[in-house]
Design a protein around this motif. Structure first.
Motif, PDB file in Angstrom:
ATOM      1  N   SER A  81     -50.774 -94.939  27.081  1.00 10.94           N
ATOM      2  CA  SER A  81     -51.277 -95.518  28.330  1.00 10.94           C
ATOM      3  C   SER A  81     -52.670 -95.884  28.079  1.00 10.94           C
ATOM      4  O   SER A  81     -53.154 -96.474  29.128  1.00 10.94           O
ATOM      5  CB  SER A  81     -50.947 -94.733  29.677  1.00 10.94           C
ATOM      6  N   VAL A  82     -53.168 -95.616  27.103  1.00 10.87           N
ATOM      7  CA  VAL A  82     -54.616 -95.945  26.934  1.00 10.87           C
ATOM      8  C   VAL A  82     -54.991 -97.100  26.113  1.00 10.87           C
ATOM      9  O   VAL A  82     -54.562 -97.161  25.083  1.00 10.87           O
ATOM     10  CB  VAL A  82     -55.279 -94.673  26.484  1.00 10.87           C
ATOM     11  N   THR A  83     -55.918 -97.975  26.442  1.00 13.79           N
ATOM     12  CA  THR A  83     -56.434 -99.085  25.696  1.00 13.79           C
ATOM     13  C   THR A  83     -57.826 -98.967  25.530  1.00 13.79           C
ATOM     14  O   THR A  83     -58.452 -98.997  26.818  1.00 13.79           O
ATOM     15  CB  THR A  83     -55.795-100.587  26.257  1.00 13.79           C
ATOM     16  N   ALA A  84     -58.489 -99.019  24.631  1.00 12.62           N
ATOM     17  CA  ALA A  84     -60.023 -98.885  24.301  1.00 12.62           C
ATOM     18  C   ALA A  84     -60.328-100.333  23.981  1.00 12.62           C
ATOM     19  O   ALA A  84     -59.693-100.761  22.948  1.00 12.62           O
ATOM     20  CB  ALA A  84     -60.337 -97.752  23.349  1.00 12.62           C
ATOM     21  N   TYR A  85     -61.452-100.682  24.591  1.00 12.37           N
ATOM     22  CA  TYR A  85     -62.075-102.020  24.156  1.00 12.37           C
ATOM     23  C   TYR A  85     -63.516-101.404  23.710  1.00 12.37           C
ATOM     24  O   TYR A  85     -64.163-100.781  24.633  1.00 12.37           O
ATOM     25  CB  TYR A  85     -62.059-102.711  25.435  1.00 12.37           C
ATOM     26  N   VAL A  86     -63.832-101.619  22.387  1.00  7.86           N
ATOM     27  CA  VAL A  86     -65.214-101.220  21.831  1.00  7.86           C
ATOM     28  C   VAL A  86     -66.062-102.316  21.463  1.00  7.86           C
ATOM     29  O   VAL A  86     -65.563-103.206  20.709  1.00  7.86           O
ATOM     30  CB  VAL A  86     -64.972-100.145  21.183  1.00  7.86           C
ATOM     31  N   THR A  87     -67.142-102.548  21.700  1.00 11.07           N
ATOM     32  CA  THR A  87     -68.181-103.101  20.983  1.00 11.07           C
ATOM     33  C   THR A  87     -69.341-102.103  20.369  1.00 11.07           C
ATOM     34  O   THR A  87     -69.543-101.486  21.124  1.00 11.07           O
ATOM     35  CB  THR A  87     -68.760-104.252  21.859  1.00 11.07           C
ATOM     36  N   ALA A  88     -69.587-102.216  19.411  1.00 11.01           N
ATOM     37  CA  ALA A  88     -70.514-101.566  18.369  1.00 11.01           C
ATOM     38  C   ALA A  88     -71.690-102.134  17.759  1.00 11.01           C
ATOM     39  O   ALA A  88     -71.391-103.050  16.911  1.00 11.01           O
ATOM     40  CB  ALA A  88     -69.840-100.322  17.512  1.00 11.01           C
ATOM     41  N   GLY A  89     -72.757-101.419  17.948  1.00  6.93           N
ATOM     42  CA  GLY A  89     -74.112-102.023  17.276  1.00  6.93           C
ATOM     43  C   GLY A  89     -74.830-100.547  17.272  1.00  6.93           C
ATOM     44  O   GLY A  89     -74.940 -99.948  18.327  1.00  6.93           O
ATOM     45  N   ILE A  90     -75.324-100.330  15.800  1.00  7.63           N
ATOM     46  CA  ILE A  90     -75.949 -98.904  15.932  1.00  7.63           C
ATOM     47  C   ILE A  90     -77.487 -98.889  15.051  1.00  7.63           C
ATOM     48  O   ILE A  90     -77.668 -98.293  14.471  1.00  7.63           O
ATOM     49  CB  ILE A  90     -74.832 -97.696  15.484  1.00  7.63           C
ATOM     50  N   THR A  91     -78.055 -99.884  15.593  1.00 10.97           N
ATOM     51  CA  THR A  91     -79.409 -99.935  14.938  1.00 10.97           C
ATOM     52  C   THR A  91     -80.632 -99.032  15.433  1.00 10.97           C
ATOM     53  O   THR A  91     -81.484 -98.782  15.000  1.00 10.97           O
ATOM     54  CB  THR A  91     -80.220-101.473  15.206  1.00 10.97           C
ATOM     55  N   GLU A 184     -64.222 -97.098  14.998  1.00  6.73           N
ATOM     56  CA  GLU A 184     -64.279 -97.241  13.496  1.00  6.73           C
ATOM     57  C   GLU A 184     -64.291 -98.784  13.072  1.00  6.73           C
ATOM     58  O   GLU A 184     -64.931 -99.198  12.254  1.00  6.73           O
ATOM     59  CB  GLU A 184     -63.157 -96.393  12.860  1.00  6.73           C
ATOM     60  N   GLU A 185     -63.232 -99.315  13.779  1.00  9.35           N
ATOM     61  CA  GLU A 185     -63.051-100.788  13.373  1.00  9.35           C
ATOM     62  C   GLU A 185     -64.191-101.881  13.749  1.00  9.35           C
ATOM     63  O   GLU A 185     -64.742-102.469  12.980  1.00  9.35           O
ATOM     64  CB  GLU A 185     -61.856-101.529  13.844  1.00  9.35           C
ATOM     65  N   SER A 186     -64.916-101.418  14.878  1.00  6.18           N
ATOM     66  CA  SER A 186     -65.956-102.184  15.219  1.00  6.18           C
ATOM     67  C   SER A 186     -67.188-102.075  14.516  1.00  6.18           C
ATOM     68  O   SER A 186     -67.938-102.810  14.083  1.00  6.18           O
ATOM     69  CB  SER A 186     -66.258-101.925  16.771  1.00  6.18           C
ATOM     70  N   LEU A 187     -67.506-100.635  14.250  1.00  9.14           N
ATOM     71  CA  LEU A 187     -68.447-100.313  13.289  1.00  9.14           C
ATOM     72  C   LEU A 187     -68.552-100.872  11.986  1.00  9.14           C
ATOM     73  O   LEU A 187     -69.519-101.562  11.125  1.00  9.14           O
ATOM     74  CB  LEU A 187     -68.885 -98.882  13.356  1.00  9.14           C
ATOM     75  N   ARG A 188     -67.236-100.901  11.255  1.00 13.41           N
ATOM     76  CA  ARG A 188     -67.073-101.501  10.010  1.00 13.41           C
ATOM     77  C   ARG A 188     -67.461-102.974   9.992  1.00 13.41           C
ATOM     78  O   ARG A 188     -67.984-103.433   9.058  1.00 13.41           O
ATOM     79  CB  ARG A 188     -65.706-101.182   9.424  1.00 13.41           C
ATOM     80  N   THR A 189     -66.891-103.562  11.044  1.00 15.56           N
ATOM     81  CA  THR A 189     -67.188-104.801  11.386  1.00 15.56           C
ATOM     82  C   THR A 189     -68.723-105.245  11.376  1.00 15.56           C
ATOM     83  O   THR A 189     -69.166-106.102  10.884  1.00 15.56           O
ATOM     84  CB  THR A 189     -66.328-105.690  12.273  1.00 15.56           C
ATOM     85  N   TRP A 190     -69.336-104.447  12.246  1.00 17.39           N
ATOM     86  CA  TRP A 190     -70.659-104.650  12.444  1.00 17.39           C
ATOM     87  C   TRP A 190     -71.423-104.474  11.260  1.00 17.39           C
ATOM     88  O   TRP A 190     -72.470-105.186  11.075  1.00 17.39           O
ATOM     89  CB  TRP A 190     -71.162-103.731  13.536  1.00 17.39           C
ATOM     90  N   GLU A 191     -71.226-103.495  10.342  1.00 15.11           N
ATOM     91  CA  GLU A 191     -71.815-103.139   9.053  1.00 15.11           C
ATOM     92  C   GLU A 191     -71.677-104.396   8.463  1.00 15.11           C
ATOM     93  O   GLU A 191     -72.756-104.779   7.618  1.00 15.11           O
ATOM     94  CB  GLU A 191     -71.217-101.958   8.316  1.00 15.11           C
ATOM     95  N   LYS A 192     -70.380-105.032   8.190  1.00 16.04           N
ATOM     96  CA  LYS A 192     -70.159-106.450   7.351  1.00 16.04           C
ATOM     97  C   LYS A 192     -71.209-107.369   7.736  1.00 16.04           C
ATOM     98  O   LYS A 192     -71.807-108.462   6.954  1.00 16.04           O
ATOM     99  CB  LYS A 192     -68.953-106.689   7.368  1.00 16.04           C
ATOM    100  N   THR A 193     -71.347-107.504   9.308  1.00 16.39           N
ATOM    101  CA  THR A 193     -72.299-108.607   9.625  1.00 16.39           C
ATOM    102  C   THR A 193     -73.676-108.638   9.389  1.00 16.39           C
ATOM    103  O   THR A 193     -74.381-109.330   9.186  1.00 16.39           O
ATOM    104  CB  THR A 193     -71.974-108.734  11.459  1.00 16.39           C
ATOM    105  N   ARG A 194     -73.944-107.070   9.350  1.00 13.96           N
ATOM    106  CA  ARG A 194     -75.480-106.969   8.810  1.00 13.96           C
ATOM    107  C   ARG A 194     -75.711-107.185   7.285  1.00 13.96           C
ATOM    108  O   ARG A 194     -76.651-107.678   6.839  1.00 13.96           O
ATOM    109  CB  ARG A 194     -75.795-105.341   9.181  1.00 13.96           C
ATOM    110  N   SER A 195     -74.564-106.729   6.546  1.00 10.14           N
ATOM    111  CA  SER A 195     -74.911-106.956   5.196  1.00 10.14           C
ATOM    112  C   SER A 195     -75.010-108.365   4.629  1.00 10.14           C
ATOM    113  O   SER A 195     -75.261-108.670   3.619  1.00 10.14           O
ATOM    114  CB  SER A 195     -73.594-106.228   4.385  1.00 10.14           C
ATOM    115  N   VAL A 196     -74.323-109.378   5.699  1.00 13.16           N
ATOM    116  CA  VAL A 196     -74.483-110.696   5.152  1.00 13.16           C
ATOM    117  C   VAL A 196     -75.543-111.584   5.439  1.00 13.16           C
ATOM    118  O   VAL A 196     -75.779-112.839   5.337  1.00 13.16           O
ATOM    119  CB  VAL A 196     -73.071-111.417   5.505  1.00 13.16           C
ATOM    120  N   LYS A 197     -76.543-110.815   6.376  1.00 10.30           N
ATOM    121  CA  LYS A 197     -77.564-111.624   6.871  1.00 10.30           C
ATOM    122  C   LYS A 197     -78.675-111.586   5.982  1.00 10.30           C
ATOM    123  O   LYS A 197     -78.973-110.853   5.164  1.00 10.30           O
ATOM    124  CB  LYS A 197     -78.056-110.842   8.218  1.00 10.30           C
TER     125      LYS A 197
END
Length: 197
Positions: A81-91, A184-197
């Motif tokens: 019954s649970v849906t999680a919506y997450v945005t992550a940035g961990i600078t 985990e999905e959000s953080l992995r995507t965030w890491e990729k966006t940082r690596s391409v900058k």
């Protein structure tokens, strides 16, 4: 994909318990939003969130803010019954109880929509369980942190009689699984966006 906000509308008002900058605390909500701000944001968050609501024709929404690219880092996971919506940035990783490092923009926002009837106590219990899941995920991915210095969390549920949402309950297990997967999905995507900058 790139967009600067995410809006979740509910079919009917839900009870909300959050630390959100816009309509945080205990309230009734017609939905919630994640609003993207500049990485050097230093504005009037109350006024800016009210303006966002007006601009998008929203009323009685709970609002969160982030400098992360929402179109890239938003992750959604459903368990039971649970849906999680997450945005992550961990600078700006931080450890509870230790002096934080010099401030940098970075936020983990977690919004949980629970399609069950909960007491306010159970909603507080859900915040605890989601926070434990967040911390475990950060540590398991190699971050020496329990969160960031500006994390946001919100629980949205029907009013009801369920009293517990801890790790011994089915609801708590679903909260933990949903948060862990989405974060985990959000953080992995965030890491990729940082690596391409």
């Amino acid at each position: 994909m790139r967009f600067d906000h995410f809006i979740k509308r509910f079919d009917e008002p839900l009870l909300a318990l959050s630390n959100a900058p816009h309509r945080g605390g205990l309230t009734k909500a017609n939905g919630f939003f994640f609003m993207m701000v500049h990485k050097d944001y230093a504005g009037d968050y109350k006024a800016d969130c009210r303006a966002f609501e007006l601009e998008h024709g929203l009323k009685n929404f709970v609002g969160f803010m982030t400098a992360a690219d929402i179109g890239k880092v938003l992750a959604v996971s459903r368990r039971g019954s649970v849906t999680a919506y997450v945005t992550a940035g961990i600078t700006n990783p931080a450890i509870a109880g230790e002096e934080p490092p010099p401030w940098k923009p970075g936020t983990i926002n977690i919004a949980l929509v629970i399609e069950e009837g909960l007491t306010v106590g159970a909603m507080a219990n859900a915040i605890m369980t989601a926070t434990e899941a967040k911390t475990y995920t950060l540590l398991s991915l190699g971050y020496n942190a329990t969160g960031t210095t500006s994390d946001g969390i919100g629980i949205f549920a029907f009013e009801g009689e369920i009293e517990w949402a801890g790790t011994a309950t089915e609801l708590g297990i679903n909260i933990g699984k949903a948060v862990r997967k989405a974060l985990e999905e959000s953080l992995r995507t965030w890491e990729k966006t940082r690596s391409v900058k």
